[in-house]
Enzyme design. Structure first.
Site, mmCIF file in Angstrom:
data_model
loop_
_atom_site.group_PDB
_atom_site.id
_atom_site.type_symbol
_atom_site.label_atom_id
_atom_site.label_comp_id
_atom_site.label_asym_id
_atom_site.label_seq_id
_atom_site.Cartn_x
_atom_site.Cartn_y
_atom_site.Cartn_z
ATOM 1 N N CYS A 2 -10.980 -10.808 -8.582
ATOM 2 C CA CYS A 2 -11.955 -11.182 -7.768
ATOM 3 C C CYS A 2 -12.552 -12.597 -8.074
ATOM 4 C CB CYS A 2 -13.040 -10.160 -8.088
ATOM 5 S SG CYS A 2 -12.597 -8.542 -7.741
ATOM 6 N N ARG A 27 -9.512 -15.695 -4.180
ATOM 7 C CA ARG A 27 -9.239 -14.428 -5.363
ATOM 8 C C ARG A 27 -9.649 -13.298 -4.829
ATOM 9 N NH1 ARG A 27 -9.654 -17.300 -10.224
ATOM 10 N NH2 ARG A 27 -9.758 -15.086 -11.388
ATOM 11 N N TRP A 75 -11.168 -8.210 -4.656
ATOM 12 C CA TRP A 75 -9.915 -7.717 -4.225
ATOM 13 C C TRP A 75 -9.716 -6.102 -5.064
ATOM 14 C CZ3 TRP A 75 -5.523 -5.854 -6.473
ATOM 15 C CH2 TRP A 75 -4.252 -6.019 -5.745
ATOM 16 N N ASN A 101 -14.886 -9.119 -12.666
ATOM 17 C CA ASN A 101 -13.491 -9.565 -12.378
ATOM 18 C C ASN A 101 -12.610 -8.851 -13.422
ATOM 19 O OD1 ASN A 101 -10.989 -10.699 -11.869
ATOM 20 N ND2 ASN A 101 -11.665 -12.749 -12.465
ATOM 21 N N GLY A 102 -11.979 -8.348 -13.240
ATOM 22 C CA GLY A 102 -10.990 -7.392 -14.037
ATOM 23 C C GLY A 102 -10.797 -5.825 -13.804
ATOM 24 N N GLU A 478 12.447 -17.461 -2.489
ATOM 25 C CA GLU A 478 11.072 -18.148 -2.424
ATOM 26 C C GLU A 478 11.007 -18.321 -0.603
ATOM 27 O OE1 GLU A 478 7.444 -20.095 -2.290
ATOM 28 O OE2 GLU A 478 8.687 -18.669 -3.478
ATOM 29 N N LYS A 482 7.718 -16.451 1.401
ATOM 30 C CA LYS A 482 6.745 -17.322 2.005
ATOM 31 C C LYS A 482 6.729 -16.574 3.554
ATOM 32 C CE LYS A 482 5.048 -19.002 -0.110
ATOM 33 N NZ LYS A 482 5.544 -18.915 -1.398
ATOM 34 N N GLU A 485 5.024 -12.737 3.074
ATOM 35 C CA GLU A 485 3.665 -12.787 2.285
ATOM 36 C C GLU A 485 2.735 -12.870 3.480
ATOM 37 O OE1 GLU A 485 2.114 -14.983 -0.831
ATOM 38 O OE2 GLU A 485 3.715 -16.398 -0.615
ATOM 39 N N HIS A 501 28.408 -5.847 0.326
ATOM 40 C CA HIS A 501 28.485 -4.634 -0.650
ATOM 41 C C HIS A 501 27.306 -3.757 -0.513
ATOM 42 C CE1 HIS A 501 31.235 -6.939 -3.041
ATOM 43 N NE2 HIS A 501 30.418 -7.706 -3.060
ATOM 44 N N LYS A 596 -4.810 -15.359 -4.376
ATOM 45 C CA LYS A 596 -4.397 -16.370 -4.812
ATOM 46 C C LYS A 596 -3.906 -16.425 -6.411
ATOM 47 C CE LYS A 596 -2.672 -20.786 -4.590
ATOM 48 N NZ LYS A 596 -1.372 -21.059 -4.200
HETATM 49 C C1 AGP Z 1 2.906 -16.933 -3.944
HETATM 50 O O1 AGP Z 1 2.721 -17.384 -2.743
HETATM 51 C C2 AGP Z 1 1.946 -16.079 -4.256
HETATM 52 N N1 AGP Z 1 0.719 -16.587 -4.088
HETATM 53 C C3 AGP Z 1 2.232 -15.473 -5.677
HETATM 54 O O2 AGP Z 1 3.716 -14.836 -5.528
HETATM 55 C C4 AGP Z 1 1.963 -16.591 -6.941
HETATM 56 O O3 AGP Z 1 3.234 -17.106 -6.823
HETATM 57 C C5 AGP Z 1 2.057 -15.374 -8.073
HETATM 58 O O4 AGP Z 1 0.988 -14.597 -8.066
HETATM 59 C C6 AGP Z 1 2.218 -16.451 -9.362
HETATM 60 O O5 AGP Z 1 0.900 -17.025 -9.412
HETATM 61 P P1 AGP Z 1 0.810 -18.432 -10.387
HETATM 62 O O6 AGP Z 1 1.609 -19.268 -10.012
HETATM 63 O O7 AGP Z 1 -0.766 -18.629 -10.302
HETATM 64 O O8 AGP Z 1 0.927 -17.605 -11.813
#
Ligand code: AGP
Length: 601
Positions: A2, A27, A75, A101-102, A478, A482, A485, A501, A596
């Protein structure tokens, strides 16, 4: 994870808090809330489900401004997305208000042991914490700080917290505490602030104090006092945040993600300028780092999400140029299922935010085992940069969109530069990076092409595939992340040779299959796999490089050194994901259920 923020001693607390929450929304954005006070003890307690903008509407209607307060954007971890579960949480007698936050791992046990007679209005672990403070202060007669410290002393070892508490009997004073979750105090001569991320309050001040695990800080309008876990007064390091508030604005862009995709060319130039001097000599990587890495018999790259994917590309550079065997591990797995390590391991932590809890847990564990570690992060002054033996910046600049783009290419670039400090790439890396920057712009100028590809290949599609071989397989992971997500299209990134396979059974008429084809050695084989899925009705979209292109390919990438092609190949995938998300009228920057920076395990 959060976002929490607090202010005291400011003329207008509400606008300041709302602005900070807006900046912290990356966050988490399930719900938001604020508790405000003025020096006369008047107050307001406002919470709302959803984005900060909705809270702002409700707060403006309320009209109370205040001179101090705490706020939170959530969150959800414990309890559904409801107003009752939104923060601040308060004690039953309305004396204490708390944002958190936690995660408190033993909140159920604490509730049963200490608070059996207390009426709870939420499902949150945080309400247990504030009710405990109230019990210790009102029933057991402890001072508010002692009550706060006693509550914290009861939390389980694996608990993580950034706490911000207000005692209504002491208007204008904020009580802050942290363990594992990031928390900073911002100081200025026009009031003091507390925040999960300094960048969120850079409009108020650039002067910050980084709290350490176990610290408790008492913040008043004109003073800040920090005490360590033994309640001893301590002087924590101050730092000045060198970012321009403009950097965190999206300017004329509709979304941060598109701005950050476009910034990758400038990021590549900035990285080259930082790590190479005029004569092309490497700089900015101390020999303490390279000496320690040269002593290692194996490198362990540990990361999560997009950063993990960047590590899969970096592995090739460390093995091929530095000749050091390199493993890449998912942090959440490594943290509790540590593989057998070599005799002299060296750890590399990749992280955009520098706060990812899974990576942090591994760092704590390997530090305890006495192994050296280096963090490559975008956010310096973060937990992973502060706690590691060494840290290097990836210089992507503030990345606000949840979907990481420029941090990925920056992490790949800095790994290439670090590997070239340990071994010869066989080409002039600085010169090649200059080409990469130019070619990135050439690709981001082709937005219309990717908009069309997204429209034609992904229209009404619920699933898709990215396939590749070798480095292209790594980039496919990757690329798939993208797309899924932010557009919620179920997408798998796949080592193309594995399709036959089993997974090829999922291919049917119109299934979109994107092939990334930039590696000469496996180009023919991959063409074969493209034909195999096309034969089963797939709608294939081939993204390849100039020397490997054939008629019918959807996009031809400019050519740079083959091992650096992942940096170019990912950009079409970023833009295709962007346009596919727009086509679905979804929020590109704030995809559902995500945040994020993932500061809980
Ligand atoms: C990627 O688009 C995501 N936001 C997520 O997978 C991110 O890469 C992951 O949480 C790792 O975050 P960081 O690079 O801040 O450690």
């Amino acid at each position: 994870m959060c976002g929490i923020v607090g202010v005291t001693g400011v003329e207008q607390a509400l606008p300041c808090l709302l602005h900070g929450l807006q900046k912290l929304e990356y966050r988490g954005y399930d719900s938001a809330g604020v508790y405000l006070m003025d020096n006369a003890g008047n107050d307001a307690y406002i919470r709302e489900k959803g984005r900060v903008a909705k809270l702002a509407e409700k707060a403006k209607a309320n009209g109370f401004i205040g001179t101090s307060g705490i706020a939170h954007t959530r969150w959800a971890t414990h309890g559904n997305v409801t107003i009752e579960n939104a923060h601040p949480q308060k004690s039953s007698d309305d004396r204490f208000y708390l944002v958190h936050n936690g995660v408190i791992e033993n909140y159920q046990e604490l509730k049963a042991e200490y608070l059996s007679g207390v009426h709870f209005v939420s499902e949150t672990d945080t309400e247990v914490a504030v009710q405990l403070v109230d019990k210790f202060a009102t029933e057991d007669g402890l001072s508010n700080v002692e009550a706060f410290r006693k509550m914290i002393s009861l939390l389980g070892d694996n608990s993580a917290y950034g706490f911000l508490l207000i005692d209504t009997k002491e208007p204008g004073t904020l009580f802050a505490a942290k363990k594992k979750s990031p928390l900073l105090v911002g100081v200025s001569d026009h009031g003091n602030v507390v925040t999960s991320d300094a960048a969120a309050m850079v409009d108020v001040t650039k002067e910050f104090i980084e709290l350490h695990d176990g610290d408790i800080a008492i913040i008043k309008p004109d003073s800040v006092a920090v005490y360590d876990a033994q309640a001893e007064p301590v002087d924590r390091q101050h730092f000045t945040l060198e970012i321009d508030p403009e950097d965190t604005d999206k300017g004329a862009y509709p979304y941060y993600m598109l701005k950050e995709i476009d910034e990758q060319a400038v990021v590549a130039r900035n990285i080259a300028a930082h790590y190479f001097d005029e004569e092309g000599q490497l700089q900015g990587i101390g020999c303490a780092i390279t000496d320690k890495m040269k002593e290692a018999d194996r490198l362990y790259i540990v990361a999560a999400g997009t950063s993990y994917h960047a590590g899969l590309v970096g592995k090739r550079y460390f093995e091929q140029w530095a000749k050091i065997p390199t493993e890449v591990h998912i942090a959440s797995e490594f943290a509790y299922d540590q593989p057998m390590l070599s005799a002299k391991p060296f750890f590399i932590f990749l992280s955009q935010s520098g706060e990812t809890a899974d990576s942090r847990e591994v760092l704590y564990n390997v530090k305890k085992q006495g192994f050296p570690g280096l963090t490559l992060a975008n956010v310096m002054n973060s937990t992973l940069t502060r706690e590691a033996d060494f840290a290097l910046p990836v210089l992507a600049g503030p990345e606000i969109a949840v979907a990481s783009t420029k941090a990925y290419t920056a992490q790949v670039l800095v790994q290439a530069i670090l590997a070239s400090a340990l071994g010869n790439p066989g080409f002039d890396l600085k010169a090649e990076l200059a080409k990469v920057a130019v070619e990135i712009s050439a690709i981001t100028d082709e937005k219309e092409t990717f908009k069309k590809i997204a429209e034609t290949a992904l229209k009404d599609q619920k699933s898709a595939f990215y396939i590749g071989r070798g480095l292209d397989a790594a980039v496919s992971l990757e690329a798939a992340l993208k797309l899924k997500e932010i557009s919620y299209v179920q997408t798998e990134g796949f080592a193309a040779g594995e399709l036959k396979h089993g997974t090829i059974s999922l291919i049917e008429d119109g299934t979109p299959v994107f092939a990334l084809l930039t590696q000469k050695k496996t180009a023919g084989l991959l063409r074969g796999e493209v034909a195999q899925v096309a034969a089963r009705g797939a709608n294939t979209v081939v993204i390849t490089s100039k020397s490997l292109t054939k008629d019918g390919d959807a996009f031809v990438l400019p050519e740079v050194a083959e091992l650096l092609m992942p940096i170019l190949a990912v950009i079409p995938a970023q833009l295709i994901a962007y346009y596919a998300t727009l086509d679905r009228n979804l929020d590109v920057d704030r995809p559902r259920n995500l945040a994020k920076s993932v500061t809980v395990q």
